[in-house]
Design a protein around this motif. Structure first.
Motif: not given
Lengths: 376, 425
Positions: A162-166
Motif C-alpha cells: 500500500d503506497d502510504a504504508g510503504l
C-alpha cells in the motif's frame, strides 16, 4: 638371533612368473633369506627377508604362505603348512597383519587426531569457520542469496505494498539505517502472513509479517524488532547460518547421495535459530541503533516481554526468526533487563500517529509473491 | 584340499591338467572385522580402503586352484587414490554444478531441473563405465602362480549397452532382463584374460527364458493370490457386520495382522523365486564360460543362496546390536562419570550431563551408523565361499602355455564403482 629357525627345510612350489607352470622345490631358511634351489647347476636364488611380500598378511591362523620378492616380479613361492608361516612371521615381522595394519593406519590416526584437535580448538576459541566464509562472500552473492531466500519464504504469500504504508515503512527504515553508521541499505519487506514474526535474510534484507504489525502496540515496538533484525544482518548471522546449513547439506548430499536438500533455502532459514551469543549481539546493535535514532527502547522491551510471556506465543511465533530469539534461551529476563537499562535518552516516537496507521494497513494493497525479491 | 608339494618335481607335465577349484574357509574373519572396525573409527573412516584391501587379500587367498591360492595384489593406497580422483573429477563437479544451478536459476526452475536431469543421465551412463573398470582393476590385481588377470578393451561399448538397455527394462515389462544380463556378462567374459590366455563366453540367453518366465508369472500369481486373500479377509468381516458398520478395534487389528502376514509370506516366496532365478543365472553363466579346454560348472541353488542371504542379514544385525549395546554402556558410563569429574561450581550436574551428551552424541551416531558394517567381512566370506563351493572347473588347462600378461597394470583403484556403491566384495 633366531638360530633355531635357520636351516629348516620346507617343501614348496615355485613359479618363475613367465608361465603358469610350477615346480616343486625344497626351500631353506638362512641368515641371508629364503634359499631356493634351481634346476641343474644353476646357483640357488636367495630372497632376503626385507624385500619379501606375502599374498595375505601373516597371522597366527596362517596355514600356508604365498611369498613374492620385489626384485623378481611375477615369481611366487607357495609354502604349505603353518610352520613356515610362523617362522617367516618371526624373521620378517613387517609381514604380519598387525604390522601392516599399523603401517597403513598410523598416518591417518595422526591425521584424525589433528583434525579432532583443530575442531576442539576452533570450538573452544569460539571461532566460526562459517562466519569467516560468510564474511568473504561478495556482496553480489549475498544479494542473490537474499533474493532466493525472500522468494522461497514469500512463496504463495502476497507482498504488502500500500503506497502510504510503504512510505511510512521507508521512513522508519531510513531512520534506523541512518543510525547504523554502516552505510548499508536495508530492504524491508512486509508479507501478508498471520504468523507473528520477523526474519533477517542475507544481503541486508528483513522480512516482517503482517501478523507482527497487528500484534504491535505502536511504532516503537516495530522499530525495536526491525533494529534487532538489522543487528543480525549487520553481523551476517543469516549468511553464516546458511553457509553452515549449506555445508551440512552438501556433506549430507555427498555422503547419502541424492539431491534437493539445498533447493529450499528459505525453509532452511525458517528453521534456523541463532545462538545465545548471536541474539546478544543483535540486541546490542538494536540498543545502539535505537539510541542513535532517538527512538525509545521501551517499545522493544515491551514487545519482547509481551511475546515471551503471552501463552502460546511460542507457537504463534514459529520456530525461526523472533520465535527462536524468544524460545531457545533461558536468559530472556537478563536480556530484557539489558534493553530496559539502555533507556534514559530523549526520544521521539518512531512514526507519527498517521504514519503508524498507514503502516498497519500496508497490506490493504498487495502484490503476488513473485516480485518480492525486487520490491523496495 | 591342501595340495602339499609332495612327489617328484614335475618338469614336463601333460599337455593339459585338471584344475581343482576349492574354497579354503578363511580363519579369523571375526578378528579381522573387529580390528578393521576399530581402525576405521579411529581414522574417521579413511582406513576403510585398507580394511577392504585386507579383506580381499583374505578372500582371494581362500580360493584355491590345485591347492594354490589366488593372490590379491591391490593396495589400500590405490583404492584411496581412485576414490580421490573420482571425488575430484566426478562427484565434486556434480555437486558444484547442481548447487550453482539452484543458486543461479532458482529452486524448481525449468533450467535447474533440466540440469539436474542431465546430471542424472550422465551418472547412469557412468555406472557401466564404473562396473567395467572395477572388474578390470580387480582382474589386474588378481594373480595365480604370479600370472595376472586382465580385462581388455574399452569400457564404452559396455557402458552404452548397460545404459540403453536399462531404459528397455520397463518398456519390455522386464522381458529384456535375461538377454541384457547375458549380453553384459558375455561382453565382460570375452575380454577377460588370464595371462596370455583368453576366456570365452559361448552361449545365449535362450536357456534363461524358461526360468525367467516362471519368475515373471510367479510374481504375478503371487500378487493376485495375496490380494485375493486380503480381499476375502476384509469381505468376510464386512459381510458379518453388514454394510456401513465399523468392526471393533481388536477385530480390525487381527485382520490387519493377517493381511500383513499374507504379504510377508508372499514376499518370502518372492525372495525364494528370485534367488532361484539368480542361481539359474549363475549356473548358466558358469556353463557358458570357457577357458582353454575347460569350462565351469555351477551347482548353486535358490535355497542355498537365500539361506546365505538371510543368515548374512542376521549376522549383520547381530553385529550391529553388539556395537549398539557396547555404545549404550559407554554412554551410560560417561553420564555417570562426567559430573563427578567437573567441579560442581562451574555448572550444575544436569547442565554438565546435557553438555556431555551433546559432545558424545555425534561420535555415538557415527559409530552407530558404521555398526551395521562390523561383520561385513564375515558375510562377504560366506557369500564368496558359497559361490566357489558350487563352482567347478571341468576339463583341462595347459598351464605351461599361459604366459605372463603384457597389459599395462592400471595405477589406481576402482573409485568410480565405489562412488556408486556397486561393489560386491
Amino acid at each position: 638371533m633366531h638360530s633355531d629357525l635357520f636351516h629348516q627345510r620346507f617343501e614348496a612350489r615355485y613359479t618363475d612368473g613367465r608361465t603358469a607352470g610350477s615346480r616343486d622345490v625344497m626351500v631353506e631358511l638362512t641368515e641371508r633369506g629364503i634359499l631356493i634351489p634351481q634346476d641343474g647347476s644353476a646357483a640357488p636364488l636367495i630372497w632376503p627377508f626385507g624385500a619379501l611380500a606375502t599374498a595375505e598378511p601373516l597371522t597366527d591362523h596362517a596355514i600356508d604362505a604365498l611369498v613374492t620378492y620385489s626384485y623378481q616380479p611375477g615369481a611366487t613361492l607357495f609354502v604349505p603348512g603353518p610352520r613356515f608361516a610362523r617362522a617367516l612371521a618371526t624373521l620378517a615381522p613387517q609381514l604380519t597383519a598387525s604390522a601392516e595394519r599399523w603401517r597403513a593406519a598410523s598416518p591417518w590416526l595422526w591425521g584424525a587426531a589433528a583434525t579432532v584437535a583443530i575442531g576442539v580448538f576452533v570450538w573452544l576459541a569460539g571461532l566460526s569457520p562459517a562466519h569467516t566464509i560468510a564474511n568473504m562472500l561478495p556482496d553480489k552473492a549475498r544479494t542473490a542469496m537474499g533474493r532466493q531466500v525472500v522468494k522461497s519464504m514469500t512463496d504463495g504469500r502476497a507482498v504488502c505494498r500500500d503506497d502510504a504504508g510503504l512510505k511510512a515503512l521507508e521512513k522508519l527504515t531510513g531512520r534506523l539505517v541512518a543510525a547504523t553508521h554502516d552505510g548499508k541499505a536495508f530492504n524491508v519487506v512486509v508479507i501478508d502472513w498471520g504468523l507473528v514474526n520477523a526474519f533477517a535474510t542475507p544481503g541486508e534484507n528483513v522480512v516482517l509479517t503482517s501478523g507482527l504489525l497487528d500484534a504491535a502496540n505502536g511504532p516503537d515496538e516495530v522499530a525495536g524488532v526491525l533494529a534487532h533484525e538489522m543487528g543480525h544482518g549487520l553481523e551476517l548471522h543469516p549468511e553464516t547460518g546458511l553457509v553452515r546449513a549449506m555445508g551440512l547439506a552438501a556433506a549430507t548430499e555427498l555422503l547419502m547421495g541424492g539431491s534437493g536438500t539445498l533447493s529450499n533455502l528459505g525453509i532452511v532459514l525458517l528453521q534456523l535459530s541463532y545462538s545465545r551469543d548471536a541474539e546478544g549481539e543483535a540486541d546490542d546493535h538494536a540498543i545502539a541503533i535505537l539510541r542513535d535514532a532517538r527512538i525509545s527502547s521501551k517499545g522493544f522491551a515491551r514487545f519482547f516481554e509481551r511475546m515471551s510471556k503471552t501463552d502460546g506465543s511460542a507457537k504463534r511465533l514459529g520456530k525461526g526468526g523472533l520465535g527462536g530469539m524468544l524460545s531457545s534461551h533461558p536468559d530472556t529476563d537478563e536480556r530484557l533487563a539489558k534493553v530496559l537499562r539502555s533507556g534514559g535518552y530523549a526520544a521521539t516516537p518512531a512514526l507519527s500517529e498517521r504514519e503508524w496507521a498507514a503502516l498497519k494497513s500496508i497490506c490493504r494493497t498487495s502484490l503476488p509473491s513473485a516480485k518480492a525479491g525486487h520490491s523496495e | 584340499m591342501q595340495t602339499s608339494a609332495t612327489g617328484p618335481a614335475v618338469h614336463h607335465p601333460p599337455r593339459g591338467e585338471r584344475l581343482d577349484l576349492t574354497w579354503l574357509k578363511p580363519i579369523g574373519m571375526i578378528g579381522l572385522s573387529v580390528s578393521n572396525f576399530i581402525y576405521r573409527i579411529l581414522t574417521l573412516g579413511i582406513y576403510d580402503f585398507w580394511a577392504r584391501t585386507e579383506v580381499r587379500k583374505r578372500l582371494w587367498s581362500a580360493i584355491r586352484l590345485n591347492g594354490e591360492p589366488l593372490a590379491y595384489t591391490g593396495t589400500g593406497k590405490e583404492l584411496f587414490l581412485g576414490f580421490l580422483i573420482v571425488f575430484g573429477v566426478v562427484l565434486l563437479p556434480i555437486l558444484i554444478v547442481s548447487v550453482a544451478a539452484i543458486l543461479i536459476f532458482g529452486p524448481n526452475s525449468l533450467t535447474a531441473n533440466l540440469i539436474q536431469a542431465a546430471i542424472y543421465i550422465a551418472v547412469f551412463m557412468l555406472v557401466g563405465v564404473a562396473i567395467y573398470r572395477a572388474q578390470r582393476y580387480r582382474l589386474l590385481r588378481t594373480n595365480w602362480r604370479g600370472i595376472r588377470g586382465n580385462l581388455q578393451g574399452s569400457s564404452t561399448p559396455y557402458a552404452m549397452t548397460y545404459f540403453l538397455t536399462l531404459f528397455l527394462i520397463p518398456l519390455t515389462l522386464g522381458w529384456i532382463v535375461p538377454w541384457r544380463a547375458t549380453k553384459l556378462q558375455s561382453m565382460i567374459t570375452n575380454n577377460v584374460r588370464f595371462g596370455s590366455m583368453p576366456f570365452a563366453f559361448r552361449g545365449n540367453s535362450g536357456l534363461l527364458y524358461g526360468p525367467y518366465a516362471v519368475l515373471w508369472f510367479g510374481i504375478l500369481v503371487l500378487f493376485i493370490v495375496a490380494s485375493a486373500i486380503s480381499g476375502m479377509v476384509i469381505g468376510s468381516i464386512q459381510g458379518d457386520l453388514g454394510p456401513g458398520l465399523e468392526p471393533p478395534d481388536d477385530v480390525k487389528q487381527l485382520y490387519g495382522l493377517t493381511i500383513l502376514g499374507v504379504f510377508a509370506l508372499a514376499y518370502l516366496f518372492y525372495l525364494f523365486m528370485s534367488a532361484w532365478y539368480r542361481a539359474r543365472t549363475i549356473n548358466h553363466f558358469a556353463q557358458c564360460t570357457h577357458f582353454d579346454s575347460a569350462s565351469f560348472n555351477g551347482t548353486a541353488t535358490g535355497i542355498g543362496l537365500l539361506w546365505i542371504d538371510i543368515t548374512n542379514l542376521a549376522i549383520l544385525i547381530a553385529g550391529s546390536l553388539v556395537v549398539v549395546a557396547l555404545l549404550s554402556a559407554i554412554a551410560a558410563l560417561i553420564f555417570m562419570i562426567v559430573p563427578a569429574l567437573v567441579p560442581a561450581t562451574a555448572m550444575s550436574p544436569a547442565e554438565i550431563q546435557a553438555y556431555a551428551a551433546a559432545m558424545a552424541a555425534p561420535v555415538l551416531v557415527f559409530i552407530g551408523a558404521l555398526s551395521f558394517t562390523l561383520l561385513l567381512p564375515v558375510t562377504q566370506a560366506r557369500s564368496m565361499g558359497y559361490l566357489i563351493d558350487h563352482l567347478a572347473l571341468e576339463g583341462s588347462v595347459d598351464v605351461n602355455k599361459i604366459a605372463q600378461s603384457t597389459a599395462d597394470p592400471m595405477a589406481t583403484g576402482e573409485g568410480l564403482a565405489q562412488a556408486f556403491d556397486i561393489d560386491a566384495f
